[in-house]
Write a protein that holds these residues in place. Sequence first.
Motif, PDB file in Angstrom:
ATOM      1  N   THR A   1       0.804  -1.217   0.000  1.00 54.30           N
ATOM      2  CA  THR A   1       0.000   0.000   0.000  1.00 54.30           C
ATOM      3  C   THR A   1       0.842   1.274   0.000  1.00 54.30           C
ATOM      4  O   THR A   1       0.304   2.363  -0.219  1.00 54.30           O
ATOM      5  CB  THR A   1      -0.948   0.013   1.212  1.00 54.30           C
ATOM      6  N   ASP A   2       2.136   1.141   0.250  1.00 52.78           N
ATOM      7  CA  ASP A   2       3.005   2.301   0.119  1.00 52.78           C
ATOM      8  C   ASP A   2       3.273   2.606  -1.361  1.00 52.78           C
ATOM      9  O   ASP A   2       3.337   3.760  -1.771  1.00 52.78           O
ATOM     10  CB  ASP A   2       4.322   2.096   0.871  1.00 52.78           C
ATOM     11  N   LEU A   3       3.400   1.539  -2.157  1.00 57.02           N
ATOM     12  CA  LEU A   3       3.687   1.703  -3.583  1.00 57.02           C
ATOM     13  C   LEU A   3       2.433   1.930  -4.417  1.00 57.02           C
ATOM     14  O   LEU A   3       2.499   2.514  -5.505  1.00 57.02           O
ATOM     15  CB  LEU A   3       4.442   0.481  -4.117  1.00 57.02           C
ATOM     16  N   LEU A   4       1.295   1.439  -3.937  1.00 62.24           N
ATOM     17  CA  LEU A   4       0.011   1.674  -4.598  1.00 62.24           C
ATOM     18  C   LEU A   4      -1.010   1.975  -3.505  1.00 62.24           C
ATOM     19  O   LEU A   4      -1.606   1.071  -2.929  1.00 62.24           O
ATOM     20  CB  LEU A   4      -0.423   0.459  -5.423  1.00 62.24           C
ATOM     21  N   PRO A   5      -1.193   3.249  -3.181  1.00 58.34           N
ATOM     22  CA  PRO A   5      -2.049   3.641  -2.053  1.00 58.34           C
ATOM     23  C   PRO A   5      -3.488   3.138  -2.204  1.00 58.34           C
ATOM     24  O   PRO A   5      -3.984   2.959  -3.320  1.00 58.34           O
ATOM     25  CB  PRO A   5      -1.997   5.169  -2.099  1.00 58.34           C
ATOM     26  N   THR A   6      -4.124   2.944  -1.073  1.00 52.87           N
ATOM     27  CA  THR A   6      -5.531   2.534  -1.086  1.00 52.87           C
ATOM     28  C   THR A   6      -6.456   3.740  -1.110  1.00 52.87           C
ATOM     29  O   THR A   6      -7.615   3.630  -1.515  1.00 52.87           O
ATOM     30  CB  THR A   6      -5.859   1.672   0.144  1.00 52.87           C
ATOM     31  N   SER A   7      -5.964   4.892  -0.681  1.00 48.23           N
ATOM     32  CA  SER A   7      -6.748   6.125  -0.754  1.00 48.23           C
ATOM     33  C   SER A   7      -7.077   6.416  -2.213  1.00 48.23           C
ATOM     34  O   SER A   7      -6.177   6.476  -3.066  1.00 48.23           O
ATOM     35  CB  SER A   7      -5.958   7.288  -0.159  1.00 48.23           C
ATOM     36  N   LEU A   8      -8.351   6.582  -2.519  1.00 47.30           N
ATOM     37  CA  LEU A   8      -8.750   6.758  -3.912  1.00 47.30           C
ATOM     38  C   LEU A   8      -8.075   7.940  -4.607  1.00 47.30           C
ATOM     39  O   LEU A   8      -7.612   7.797  -5.745  1.00 47.30           O
ATOM     40  CB  LEU A   8     -10.276   6.867  -4.019  1.00 47.30           C
ATOM     41  N   PRO A   9      -7.987   9.111  -3.991  1.00 49.26           N
ATOM     42  CA  PRO A   9      -7.305  10.218  -4.674  1.00 49.26           C
ATOM     43  C   PRO A   9      -5.839   9.914  -4.988  1.00 49.26           C
ATOM     44  O   PRO A   9      -5.354  10.211  -6.090  1.00 49.26           O
ATOM     45  CB  PRO A   9      -7.434  11.383  -3.681  1.00 49.26           C
ATOM     46  N   GLN A  10      -5.134   9.310  -4.025  1.00 46.47           N
ATOM     47  CA  GLN A  10      -3.723   8.988  -4.250  1.00 46.47           C
ATOM     48  C   GLN A  10      -3.572   7.863  -5.266  1.00 46.47           C
ATOM     49  O   GLN A  10      -2.681   7.896  -6.122  1.00 46.47           O
ATOM     50  CB  GLN A  10      -3.059   8.597  -2.929  1.00 46.47           C
ATOM     51  N   LYS A  11      -4.436   6.859  -5.179  1.00 43.16           N
ATOM     52  CA  LYS A  11      -4.385   5.758  -6.136  1.00 43.16           C
ATOM     53  C   LYS A  11      -4.689   6.266  -7.540  1.00 43.16           C
ATOM     54  O   LYS A  11      -4.047   5.861  -8.516  1.00 43.16           O
ATOM     55  CB  LYS A  11      -5.383   4.667  -5.745  1.00 43.16           C
ATOM     56  N   ALA A  12      -5.650   7.167  -7.642  1.00 42.78           N
ATOM     57  CA  ALA A  12      -5.992   7.747  -8.943  1.00 42.78           C
ATOM     58  C   ALA A  12      -4.806   8.505  -9.531  1.00 42.78           C
ATOM     59  O   ALA A  12      -4.576   8.470 -10.747  1.00 42.78           O
ATOM     60  CB  ALA A  12      -7.193   8.669  -8.806  1.00 42.78           C
ATOM     61  N   ALA A  13      -4.041   9.183  -8.685  1.00 45.14           N
ATOM     62  CA  ALA A  13      -2.867   9.922  -9.161  1.00 45.14           C
ATOM     63  C   ALA A  13      -1.825   8.971  -9.746  1.00 45.14           C
ATOM     64  O   ALA A  13      -1.213   9.258 -10.782  1.00 45.14           O
ATOM     65  CB  ALA A  13      -2.262  10.735  -8.019  1.00 45.14           C
ATOM     66  N   VAL A  14      -1.640   7.822  -9.091  1.00 42.34           N
ATOM     67  CA  VAL A  14      -0.696   6.814  -9.595  1.00 42.34           C
ATOM     68  C   VAL A  14      -1.182   6.260 -10.925  1.00 42.34           C
ATOM     69  O   VAL A  14      -0.420   6.161 -11.902  1.00 42.34           O
ATOM     70  CB  VAL A  14      -0.513   5.675  -8.571  1.00 42.34           C
ATOM     71  N   LEU A  15      -2.453   5.884 -10.986  1.00 46.48           N
ATOM     72  CA  LEU A  15      -3.000   5.313 -12.214  1.00 46.48           C
ATOM     73  C   LEU A  15      -3.006   6.331 -13.350  1.00 46.48           C
ATOM     74  O   LEU A  15      -2.806   5.980 -14.521  1.00 46.48           O
ATOM     75  CB  LEU A  15      -4.414   4.790 -11.961  1.00 46.48           C
ATOM     76  N   GLN A  16      -3.216   7.582 -12.997  1.00 41.20           N
ATOM     77  CA  GLN A  16      -3.172   8.643 -14.010  1.00 41.20           C
ATOM     78  C   GLN A  16      -1.788   8.732 -14.623  1.00 41.20           C
ATOM     79  O   GLN A  16      -1.636   8.837 -15.849  1.00 41.20           O
ATOM     80  CB  GLN A  16      -3.551   9.976 -13.374  1.00 41.20           C
ATOM     81  N   TYR A  17      -0.750   8.704 -13.752  1.00 41.01           N
ATOM     82  CA  TYR A  17       0.613   8.743 -14.308  1.00 41.01           C
ATOM     83  C   TYR A  17       0.872   7.524 -15.190  1.00 41.01           C
ATOM     84  O   TYR A  17       1.429   7.647 -16.283  1.00 41.01           O
ATOM     85  CB  TYR A  17       1.689   8.806 -13.215  1.00 41.01           C
ATOM     86  N   LEU A  18       0.479   6.342 -14.740  1.00 41.83           N
ATOM     87  CA  LEU A  18       0.736   5.128 -15.506  1.00 41.83           C
ATOM     88  C   LEU A  18       0.051   5.174 -16.871  1.00 41.83           C
ATOM     89  O   LEU A  18       0.563   4.611 -17.845  1.00 41.83           O
ATOM     90  CB  LEU A  18       0.266   3.898 -14.723  1.00 41.83           C
ATOM     91  N   SER A  19      -1.094   5.845 -16.950  1.00 44.16           N
ATOM     92  CA  SER A  19      -1.783   5.999 -18.235  1.00 44.16           C
ATOM     93  C   SER A  19      -1.052   7.001 -19.130  1.00 44.16           C
ATOM     94  O   SER A  19      -1.033   6.859 -20.358  1.00 44.16           O
ATOM     95  CB  SER A  19      -3.225   6.466 -18.010  1.00 44.16           C
ATOM     96  N   TRP A  20      -0.458   8.014 -18.517  1.00 42.06           N
ATOM     97  CA  TRP A  20       0.271   9.061 -19.243  1.00 42.06           C
ATOM     98  C   TRP A  20       1.631   8.570 -19.726  1.00 42.06           C
ATOM     99  O   TRP A  20       2.126   8.988 -20.780  1.00 42.06           O
ATOM    100  CB  TRP A  20       0.433  10.255 -18.300  1.00 42.06           C
ATOM    101  N   HIS A  21       2.216   7.683 -18.989  1.00 45.77           N
ATOM    102  CA  HIS A  21       3.594   7.228 -19.194  1.00 45.77           C
ATOM    103  C   HIS A  21       3.905   6.710 -20.607  1.00 45.77           C
ATOM    104  O   HIS A  21       4.902   7.137 -21.205  1.00 45.77           O
ATOM    105  CB  HIS A  21       3.908   6.144 -18.149  1.00 45.77           C
ATOM    106  N   PRO A  22       3.110   5.796 -21.188  1.00 40.91           N
ATOM    107  CA  PRO A  22       3.499   5.198 -22.476  1.00 40.91           C
ATOM    108  C   PRO A  22       3.690   6.185 -23.619  1.00 40.91           C
ATOM    109  O   PRO A  22       4.580   5.999 -24.455  1.00 40.91           O
ATOM    110  CB  PRO A  22       2.347   4.222 -22.779  1.00 40.91           C
ATOM    111  N   GLU A  23       2.874   7.225 -23.673  1.00 44.01           N
ATOM    112  CA  GLU A  23       2.971   8.188 -24.764  1.00 44.01           C
ATOM    113  C   GLU A  23       3.786   9.414 -24.405  1.00 44.01           C
ATOM    114  O   GLU A  23       3.843  10.377 -25.187  1.00 44.01           O
ATOM    115  CB  GLU A  23       1.566   8.611 -25.203  1.00 44.01           C
ATOM    116  N   ASN A  24       4.439   9.379 -23.263  1.00 50.76           N
ATOM    117  CA  ASN A  24       5.215  10.530 -22.819  1.00 50.76           C
ATOM    118  C   ASN A  24       6.584  10.110 -22.307  1.00 50.76           C
ATOM    119  O   ASN A  24       7.548  10.113 -23.067  1.00 50.76           O
ATOM    120  CB  ASN A  24       4.415  11.319 -21.782  1.00 50.76           C
ATOM    121  N   THR A  25       6.704   9.721 -21.049  1.00 51.49           N
ATOM    122  CA  THR A  25       8.022   9.363 -20.511  1.00 51.49           C
ATOM    123  C   THR A  25       8.671   8.235 -21.306  1.00 51.49           C
ATOM    124  O   THR A  25       9.887   8.247 -21.525  1.00 51.49           O
ATOM    125  CB  THR A  25       7.907   8.962 -19.030  1.00 51.49           C
TER     126      THR A  25
END
Length: 229
Positions: free
Chosen positions: A84-108
Amino acid sequence: MPLIIYGVPVSQPVRAVIWACKLKNLTFDLRLTMPGSPRVGGTRHPDFLKLNPGGTVPCIDDDGVIVSEASAILCYLAEKHRWTDLLPTSLPQKAAVLQYLSWHPENTRKLTLLAFAPVVRGFSLGDAARTAPKTIDGVLTMLDNRLGTSAFLCQESPTIADLMCYAEVGQFQPQFFPLIDLQPYRNVQNWLKRMQQLKGHDEAHEGCVAFIPAFQKMKAAFDAKQSKL
């Protein structure tokens, strides 16, 4: 039966998965699998394609559960083992992680495709070479701005988003494959230093260190070829 990871340590997405396992003391067996090769032990060999029809690495076999794509693998492992440190259970924090992972392939991820891949695969970017510097700067500027508001990408502690991002950005540091000048991006540089302090960093990057002599030869050949264009 330990987790099986298929891939090679020089692969950026594979490295992110390896680092997560090292960080969380998860035992695994790395099965060297060469991207794009049709030979035994390659991702285009029929045996591997039965396992992962997409023919990509990383791919894991977790006691019969097959998962491919690094983001999916990291989410799977984090959920299963309650990281849960690497993938938070808090929805806002988890959403931020998933948002980055969605952005990553076409950017970073494009940093590797525009700077690293041409050198190690020996091909020219063609027309894309003109816009590559602008694309790279755009990605790094966005990351730099984001890291100006928190110590890590999504919160004040690292998540799987940071592991995925570092695999692409961190490889361009002087000690590895210095194909991109990271000096102008102060927040990124500070973040890289923080990431290097995480457990498992050096072990996860042993493959990069081992690849440096081969990379230097590839870079010399690439530069010689480009000078004739």
